[in-house]
Design a protein around this motif. Structure first.
Motif, PDB file in Angstrom:
ATOM      1  N   ALA A   1       0.727  -1.201   0.159  1.00 30.07           N
ATOM      2  CA  ALA A   1      -0.029  -0.073  -0.162  1.00 30.07           C
ATOM      3  C   ALA A   1       0.917   1.505   0.088  1.00 30.07           C
ATOM      4  O   ALA A   1       1.833   1.263   0.734  1.00 30.07           O
TER       5      ALA A   1
ATOM      6  N   PRO B   1      -4.114   4.638   1.423  1.00 31.56           N
ATOM      7  CA  PRO B   1      -5.249   5.065   0.631  1.00 31.56           C
ATOM      8  C   PRO B   1      -5.580   6.734   0.993  1.00 31.56           C
ATOM      9  O   PRO B   1      -5.272   7.345   2.094  1.00 31.56           O
TER      10      PRO B   1
ATOM     11  N   ARG C   1     -11.168  10.149   1.282  1.00 30.80           N
ATOM     12  CA  ARG C   1     -11.861   8.826   0.624  1.00 30.80           C
ATOM     13  C   ARG C   1     -12.239   7.707   1.650  1.00 30.80           C
ATOM     14  O   ARG C   1     -13.454   7.233   2.103  1.00 30.80           O
ATOM     15  N   LEU C   2     -11.159   7.494   2.617  1.00 31.47           N
ATOM     16  CA  LEU C   2     -11.444   6.348   3.657  1.00 31.47           C
ATOM     17  C   LEU C   2     -12.278   6.946   4.703  1.00 31.47           C
ATOM     18  O   LEU C   2     -12.950   6.171   5.138  1.00 31.47           O
TER      19      LEU C   2
ATOM     20  N   GLU D   1     -14.426  -1.890   0.427  1.00 29.04           N
ATOM     21  CA  GLU D   1     -13.503  -1.241  -0.302  1.00 29.04           C
ATOM     22  C   GLU D   1     -12.368  -0.673   1.109  1.00 29.04           C
ATOM     23  O   GLU D   1     -11.286  -0.620   0.409  1.00 29.04           O
ATOM     24  N   VAL D   2     -12.845  -0.342   2.120  1.00 26.22           N
ATOM     25  CA  VAL D   2     -12.099  -0.225   3.254  1.00 26.22           C
ATOM     26  C   VAL D   2     -10.821  -1.557   3.381  1.00 26.22           C
ATOM     27  O   VAL D   2      -9.593  -0.978   3.622  1.00 26.22           O
TER      28      VAL D   2
ATOM     29  N   LEU E   1      -8.458  -1.035   0.669  1.00 25.71           N
ATOM     30  CA  LEU E   1      -7.722   0.012   0.865  1.00 25.71           C
ATOM     31  C   LEU E   1      -6.539  -0.279   1.982  1.00 25.71           C
ATOM     32  O   LEU E   1      -5.404   0.225   1.788  1.00 25.71           O
ATOM     33  N   VAL E   2      -6.832  -0.788   3.224  1.00 22.58           N
ATOM     34  CA  VAL E   2      -6.178  -0.505   4.394  1.00 22.58           C
ATOM     35  C   VAL E   2      -5.460  -1.908   4.589  1.00 22.58           C
ATOM     36  O   VAL E   2      -4.482  -1.987   5.562  1.00 22.58           O
TER      37      VAL E   2
ATOM     38  N   LEU F   1      -6.897   7.464   8.016  1.00 23.72           N
ATOM     39  CA  LEU F   1      -5.688   6.593   7.942  1.00 23.72           C
ATOM     40  C   LEU F   1      -4.988   6.559   9.282  1.00 23.72           C
ATOM     41  O   LEU F   1      -4.744   5.316   9.809  1.00 23.72           O
TER      42      LEU F   1
END
Length: 200
Positions: free
Chosen positions: A15, A18, A22-23, A40-41, A44-45, A89
């Motif tokens: 990564a 992100p 958006r997060l 999606e989370v 992303l993470v 984040l």
């Protein structure tokens, strides 16, 4: 989301971090129970969470477990995210850091418990002097009690218990009828028991 059905981490992805705006929006949707937003989370993470856990724990299997726990915690506690206190984040990575550190502490505590248990199971050093003194006192006590027996009782007990002879052999060695030897030995053992103060 079914917590028992958390999918395996995609740890092959590295990564770059992100976009926090958006997060944050995704976390607000997750807080309302939106499964698609959580997917999606997750995508992303999860690599960042795993990477942080791996840096702290070093063990790939434990890092993966911790990352899964963090993602479940995100699902459960997304409603606690407050964008006024920091970025999305940062919130996620704080959860990951705490969980990884907790795992390290838990592992260390378990290792310490095992070390303490092992240390308590080791025998104390053998004290030869104390053991020798105890044996000598016990022998002296037995000798004094034997001296209280009649000659036939004492000889019978010594031959049977110290010499290992049977009743019949003791009777033959002492030239005494077998019944007499048995009676004298029984009486002698009763007197010894009383003298030594032990239960037989």
């Amino acid at each position: 989301m079914d917590e028992d059905a958390v999918r395996p981490l995609d740890i092959g992805v590295v990564a770059q971090g992100p976009p926090s705006a958006r997060l944050g929006g995704l976390l607000r949707r997750v807080a309302r129970g939106d499964d698609e937003a959580f997917d999606e989370v997750y995508g992303l993470v999860s690599p960042s969470v795993y990477g942080l856990a791996r840096r702290i724990l070093r063990d790939p299997a434990q890092s993966e477990e911790v990352a899964q726990e963090v993602l479940v915690e995100i699902w459960r506690t997304a409603c606690r995210f407050d964008e006024n206190r920091g970025s999305a984040l940062a919130w996620v990575m704080t959860l990951a850091h705490r969980r990884a550190v907790d795992r390290v502490r838990s592992e260390q505590a378990a290792a310490d418990r095992e070390a303490r248990a092992a240390a308590s199971e080791t025998h104390r050093p053998f004290d030869e002097v104390a053991e020798e003194v105890g044996d000598r006192l016990e022998r002296e006590r037995v000798r004094r009690c034997l001296d209280t027996l009649t000659d036939l009782q004492r000889q019978s007990v010594r031959l049977a218990y110290y010499g290992g002879y049977t009743y019949r052999e003791v009777a033959r060695l002492l030239a005494t009828p077998l019944g007499t030897v048995k009676t004298r030995m029984r009486d002698g053992l009763i007197r010894l028991r009383d003298c030594l103060g032990v239960e037989w």
